[in-house]
Design a protein around this motif. Sequence first.
Motif, PDB file in Angstrom:
ATOM      1  N   UNK A  37       0.812  -1.215   0.000  1.00  0.00           N
ATOM      2  CA  UNK A  37       0.000   0.000   0.000  1.00  0.00           C
ATOM      3  C   UNK A  37       0.847   1.268   0.000  1.00  0.00           C
ATOM      4  N   UNK A  38       2.058   1.217   0.610  1.00  0.00           N
ATOM      5  CA  UNK A  38       2.925   2.389   0.596  1.00  0.00           C
ATOM      6  C   UNK A  38       3.365   2.743  -0.831  1.00  0.00           C
ATOM      7  N   UNK A  39       3.563   1.720  -1.649  1.00  0.00           N
ATOM      8  CA  UNK A  39       3.937   1.964  -3.037  1.00  0.00           C
ATOM      9  C   UNK A  39       2.773   2.614  -3.776  1.00  0.00           C
ATOM     10  N   UNK A  46       3.064  11.169  -5.152  1.00  0.00           N
ATOM     11  CA  UNK A  46       4.280  11.706  -5.777  1.00  0.00           C
ATOM     12  C   UNK A  46       4.509  11.052  -7.140  1.00  0.00           C
ATOM     13  N   UNK A  47       3.606  11.269  -8.093  1.00  0.00           N
ATOM     14  CA  UNK A  47       3.732  10.602  -9.406  1.00  0.00           C
ATOM     15  C   UNK A  47       5.004  10.953 -10.147  1.00  0.00           C
ATOM     16  N   UNK A  48       5.607  12.113  -9.812  1.00  0.00           N
ATOM     17  CA  UNK A  48       6.839  12.505 -10.497  1.00  0.00           C
ATOM     18  C   UNK A  48       7.976  11.525 -10.226  1.00  0.00           C
ATOM     19  N   UNK A  49       7.914  10.811  -9.102  1.00  0.00           N
ATOM     20  CA  UNK A  49       8.940   9.804  -8.820  1.00  0.00           C
ATOM     21  C   UNK A  49       8.958   8.726  -9.893  1.00  0.00           C
ATOM     22  N   UNK A  50       7.780   8.433 -10.441  1.00  0.00           N
ATOM     23  CA  UNK A  50       7.632   7.351 -11.411  1.00  0.00           C
ATOM     24  C   UNK A  50       7.814   7.832 -12.849  1.00  0.00           C
ATOM     25  N   UNK A  51       7.455   9.063 -13.117  1.00  0.00           N
ATOM     26  CA  UNK A  51       7.484   9.560 -14.496  1.00  0.00           C
ATOM     27  C   UNK A  51       8.779  10.260 -14.872  1.00  0.00           C
ATOM     28  N   UNK A  52       9.519  10.733 -13.891  1.00  0.00           N
ATOM     29  CA  UNK A  52      10.752  11.449 -14.228  1.00  0.00           C
ATOM     30  C   UNK A  52      11.941  11.068 -13.352  1.00  0.00           C
ATOM     31  N   UNK A  73       9.906   7.220   3.254  1.00  0.00           N
ATOM     32  CA  UNK A  73       8.511   7.306   3.700  1.00  0.00           C
ATOM     33  C   UNK A  73       7.572   6.434   2.881  1.00  0.00           C
ATOM     34  N   UNK A  74       8.077   5.964   1.725  1.00  0.00           N
ATOM     35  CA  UNK A  74       7.276   5.078   0.889  1.00  0.00           C
ATOM     36  C   UNK A  74       7.846   3.662   0.851  1.00  0.00           C
ATOM     37  N   UNK A  75       8.727   3.359   1.785  1.00  0.00           N
ATOM     38  CA  UNK A  75       9.186   1.986   1.949  1.00  0.00           C
ATOM     39  C   UNK A  75      10.552   1.656   1.400  1.00  0.00           C
ATOM     40  N   UNK A  76      11.209   2.610   0.740  1.00  0.00           N
ATOM     41  CA  UNK A  76      12.584   2.424   0.212  1.00  0.00           C
ATOM     42  C   UNK A  76      12.707   1.243  -0.730  1.00  0.00           C
ATOM     43  N   UNK A  77      11.629   0.868  -1.374  1.00  0.00           N
ATOM     44  CA  UNK A  77      11.667  -0.289  -2.259  1.00  0.00           C
ATOM     45  C   UNK A  77      12.202   0.112  -3.634  1.00  0.00           C
TER      46      UNK A  77
END
Length: 276
Positions: A37-39, A46-52, A73-77
């Motif tokens: 769920x954190x992912x 924070x969609x920018x983490x995935x798109x850029x 904060x999102x699990x460091x995965x």
Amino acid sequence: MSAEFDKSNPGCLKRHALSEMGIRFRSSWFHVEPGFDLVKTAFFEAPELFTSGGEVIWKTRNKVVRKLTLPAQYGSITLAFKDYTCVKPLRYLLRCSKTALEAANYRAFAALGIPMAKLLFAGDERRHFHLKHSFLATQFAEEYVDGREFLPGGKLRGTPEQKAFIERNLAFLGKLHSVHCFHKGARVFNFLWKPLGNGEVDIVWIDVASCRFLSVPDFVFRKYVVKDLANFFRDLEPEDGELRAALNGYLEHNPRCGMTSDELFRAVKAAAARPR
């Protein structure tokens, strides 16, 4: 999901997976695997983490694959994020997206005992039935590499690891073919591995978007068996003795093949010799 199913209707395994994930053909959907769920939160907050963010590891006109590590904060995965855009507007109007089918394949193959990269989430964005955006994330397989070192001229050509790589992947392909699933992308680039010592290897499969369950008679499916095996060995270019031994091992895992050892050897050798 049980791996036991009606082999006369192999597509039921895929349909079961689609149903479990709540995938809808004509509207937007989002599925996240339990425990991640954190992912999901990161994707929407924070969609920018995935798109850029991260490193682009593959790119085509319609697809970008990024390797990225999420903040603490999102699990460091660390994950591989596959992002489809610029999709032809009518192509998927009345059918599943490639992402939906790939997500279902990840779950179906895992149910069959095939070692898959861990699916994290997947989804489609549609507007008035039109597919606008499609995405899928898997946990990045750290310390794994693909099979290119086993190609002619590769550093690991002719090693025990190469033999184990071939044997294990053919065992999984045999299992897949026994339920009439055509891989279509059975190349060394889509099979990851890492050494376990003493010549043994661990295997992880990725990129199964093109795989299809086919409800056809055994004698019809044989041509798909040959296509997959020829794709695999066209890259590796084995000697005849090595190819024959590998295919004999394959037959032990696909009792529905319907071809003798000699027939399979001749068919795969001839198909692998043709240009891709």
